[in-house]
Design a protein around this motif. Structure first.
Motif, PDB file in Angstrom:
ATOM      1  N   SER A   5       0.822  -1.038  -0.021  1.00 41.27           N
ATOM      2  CA  SER A   5       0.001   0.075  -0.015  1.00 41.27           C
ATOM      3  C   SER A   5       0.748   1.243   0.000  1.00 41.27           C
ATOM      4  O   SER A   5       1.775   1.226   0.830  1.00 41.27           O
ATOM      5  N   ASN A 195      -4.986   5.987  -4.962  1.00 41.52           N
ATOM      6  CA  ASN A 195      -4.927   5.515  -6.499  1.00 41.52           C
ATOM      7  C   ASN A 195      -4.070   4.212  -6.520  1.00 41.52           C
ATOM      8  O   ASN A 195      -3.601   3.752  -7.660  1.00 41.52           O
ATOM      9  N   TRP A 196      -4.354   3.523  -5.325  1.00 42.76           N
ATOM     10  CA  TRP A 196      -3.805   2.079  -5.327  1.00 42.76           C
ATOM     11  C   TRP A 196      -4.301   1.327  -6.673  1.00 42.76           C
ATOM     12  O   TRP A 196      -3.546   0.491  -7.148  1.00 42.76           O
ATOM     13  N   ALA A 197      -5.490   1.481  -6.950  1.00 39.05           N
ATOM     14  CA  ALA A 197      -6.374   0.706  -7.792  1.00 39.05           C
ATOM     15  C   ALA A 197      -5.792   0.862  -9.174  1.00 39.05           C
ATOM     16  O   ALA A 197      -5.655  -0.165 -10.080  1.00 39.05           O
ATOM     17  N   THR A 198      -5.189   1.932  -9.524  1.00 45.72           N
ATOM     18  CA  THR A 198      -4.916   2.042 -10.993  1.00 45.72           C
ATOM     19  C   THR A 198      -3.339   2.682 -11.095  1.00 45.72           C
ATOM     20  O   THR A 198      -2.924   2.802 -12.206  1.00 45.72           O
ATOM     21  N   ALA A 199      -2.766   3.010 -10.173  1.00 43.27           N
ATOM     22  CA  ALA A 199      -1.199   3.923 -10.254  1.00 43.27           C
ATOM     23  C   ALA A 199      -0.399   2.620 -10.619  1.00 43.27           C
ATOM     24  O   ALA A 199       0.571   3.027 -11.403  1.00 43.27           O
ATOM     25  N   ASP A 200      -0.276   1.569 -10.001  1.00 41.50           N
ATOM     26  CA  ASP A 200       0.943   0.689  -9.963  1.00 41.50           C
ATOM     27  C   ASP A 200       0.618  -0.555  -9.779  1.00 41.50           C
ATOM     28  O   ASP A 200       0.258  -1.091  -8.398  1.00 41.50           O
ATOM     29  N   ILE A 201       0.398  -1.400 -10.718  1.00 39.03           N
ATOM     30  CA  ILE A 201       0.112  -2.913 -10.605  1.00 39.03           C
ATOM     31  C   ILE A 201       0.893  -3.562  -9.640  1.00 39.03           C
ATOM     32  O   ILE A 201       0.524  -4.646  -8.994  1.00 39.03           O
ATOM     33  N   SER A 202       2.211  -3.286  -9.744  1.00 44.46           N
ATOM     34  CA  SER A 202       3.236  -4.134  -8.919  1.00 44.46           C
ATOM     35  C   SER A 202       2.966  -4.201  -7.290  1.00 44.46           C
ATOM     36  O   SER A 202       3.206  -4.690  -6.525  1.00 44.46           O
ATOM     37  N   LYS A 203       1.795  -3.120  -6.960  1.00 41.41           N
ATOM     38  CA  LYS A 203       1.549  -3.078  -5.562  1.00 41.41           C
ATOM     39  C   LYS A 203       0.233  -3.841  -5.338  1.00 41.41           C
ATOM     40  O   LYS A 203      -0.189  -3.593  -4.169  1.00 41.41           O
ATOM     41  N   HIS A 204      -0.228  -4.649  -6.209  1.00 45.55           N
ATOM     42  CA  HIS A 204      -1.199  -5.348  -6.099  1.00 45.55           C
ATOM     43  C   HIS A 204      -0.663  -6.758  -5.509  1.00 45.55           C
ATOM     44  O   HIS A 204      -0.151  -7.391  -6.304  1.00 45.55           O
ATOM     45  N   LEU A 205      -1.013  -7.092  -4.365  1.00 51.43           N
ATOM     46  CA  LEU A 205      -0.485  -8.467  -3.969  1.00 51.43           C
ATOM     47  C   LEU A 205      -1.282  -9.709  -4.473  1.00 51.43           C
ATOM     48  O   LEU A 205      -2.521  -9.281  -4.458  1.00 51.43           O
ATOM     49  N   PRO A 206      -0.820 -10.738  -4.952  1.00 50.74           N
ATOM     50  CA  PRO A 206      -1.684 -11.767  -5.350  1.00 50.74           C
ATOM     51  C   PRO A 206      -2.792 -12.191  -4.202  1.00 50.74           C
ATOM     52  O   PRO A 206      -2.221 -12.005  -3.110  1.00 50.74           O
ATOM     53  N   PHE A 207      -3.865 -12.543  -4.456  1.00 50.10           N
ATOM     54  CA  PHE A 207      -4.822 -12.918  -3.206  1.00 50.10           C
ATOM     55  C   PHE A 207      -4.407 -13.825  -2.455  1.00 50.10           C
ATOM     56  O   PHE A 207      -4.720 -13.942  -1.251  1.00 50.10           O
ATOM     57  N   ILE A 208      -3.570 -14.849  -2.836  1.00 45.43           N
ATOM     58  CA  ILE A 208      -3.088 -15.624  -1.765  1.00 45.43           C
ATOM     59  C   ILE A 208      -2.253 -15.247  -0.513  1.00 45.43           C
ATOM     60  O   ILE A 208      -2.030 -15.769   0.620  1.00 45.43           O
ATOM     61  N   TYR A 209      -1.794 -13.917  -0.500  1.00 45.41           N
ATOM     62  CA  TYR A 209      -1.336 -13.082   0.641  1.00 45.41           C
ATOM     63  C   TYR A 209      -2.088 -12.795   1.528  1.00 45.41           C
ATOM     64  O   TYR A 209      -1.704 -12.359   2.712  1.00 45.41           O
TER      65      TYR A 209
END
Length: 328
Positions: A5, A195-209
């Protein structure tokens, strides 16, 4: 359950290599405001230790926590710090005067005051770690997994962040000016890191985390509503809830009963305390609690709601066995 985040900061500039210079520079952080959450935090800490984390463990605790629970946490965590925004007299206290409805949220925001560490991973006290997850420290603030109910928002049960007094102050200011769209810390953090949803996909953790098998957010109801027999490895309690995540629930209780309860017994000494475990095999009559019988219609509804019992009745092996029987 299981369950399982970033913004630009100018106050302190640290390179990405900070977390590799020593485990003292990075830490897993959790928050336990009372004894019930403390027990969850103990299981979380033990599960991190069992999977050989190289990072420090930090627990923020509330003043309502008993001395035995504080002592037990100190045996598991490297750093146990008490936080109390109601009486602290710091910036959070001043903010509380304007927004007393966000008391617990302000407590969680104390994570950003841990400036002794360059990077942290926050994990709710109800989290159970199933493997080594130190690779999360390669991520940047604010990295988190999508919320199962609101995929354009992140779930604040697990997130990567960089402690910063500047960010802490801005978060408090945001709270007082905007509040929380859901009444808790998740609403505040999603608003602040908007802007989490749109700014940088690398900050989207896989759901398994941050996996929640039935999209609920805490092990605490499990602790309150279940009873565990360590000898027979049987759980009794709410049949509806137990049917959705029996494997993870059993793993939580097994770790709790084997590693946490003995520690608490030592800490409490002669003082009585309710562990949630029984030792006399009295749960034998409830052996089916984890395997309730549902009608075909009920199972169909579960599937349509995305709540198939993948670890039990609806496991791949059982489905394959059913297909093999049908094809023969």
């Amino acid at each position: 359950m299981l369950f399982l985040s970033i913004i630009t900061i100018s106050i302190v500039t640290k390179s990405k290599d900070d977390t590799s210079q020593g485990s003292n520079m990075a830490a897993f952080v959790t928050l336990a405001t009372n004894d019930s959450y403390a027990r969850g935090a103990m299981v979380l800490g033990k599960s991190l230790r069992n999977h050989n984390t190289s990072r420090k463990l930090v627990a923020l605790i509330g003043p309502q926590m008993s001395d035995p629970c504080q002592s037990a946490l100190k045996k598991i965590y490297d750093d146990v710090r008490m936080v109390d925004v109601l009486d602290s007299g710091d910036a959070a206290h001043l903010a509380m005067m304007k927004r007393p409805d966000l008391g617990v949220t302000f407590t969680k925001l104390h994570c950003w005051t841990l400036t002794h560490y360059s990077k942290c991973v926050f994990m709710d006290a109800d989290t159970l770690v199933l493997s080594n997850i130190d690779e999360l420290f390669d991520r940047e603030e604010l990295s988190a997994a999508p919320d199962p109910g609101w995929p354009d928002c992140f779930n604040s049960g697990v997130f990567v962040f960089r402690p910063s007094m500047e960010t802490y102050g801005k978060l408090l200011q945001y709270c007082t000016e905007h509040g929380s769209f859901d009444g808790g810390d998740q609403g505040v953090l999603n608003g602040f890191f908007g802007n989490w949803a749109t700014a940088d996909i690398s900050k989207h953790l896989p759901f398994i985390y941050n996996l929640s098998s039935i999209a609920i957010y805490t092990y605490l109801p499990a602790f309150k509503h279940y009873t565990f027999d360590p000898k027979s490895k049987q759980i009794a309690g709410d049949v509806h809830e137990a049917s959705t995540h029996p494997t993870f629930l059993l793993e939580w209780w097994t770790l709790y009963s084997s590693a946490v309860v003995p520690m608490l017994q030592d800490m409490y000494g002669d003082q009585p305390f309710h562990s949630g475990c029984v030792e006399d095999g009295s749960l034998s009559s409830h052996a089916q609690a984890l395997q309730p019988q549902m009608s075909s219609e009920e199972r169909k509804e579960k599937w349509e709601q995305g709540q198939a019992d993948y670890m039990g009745m609806d496991s791949f092996d059982n489905i394959k066995r059913k297909l093999d029987t049908f094809l023969k």
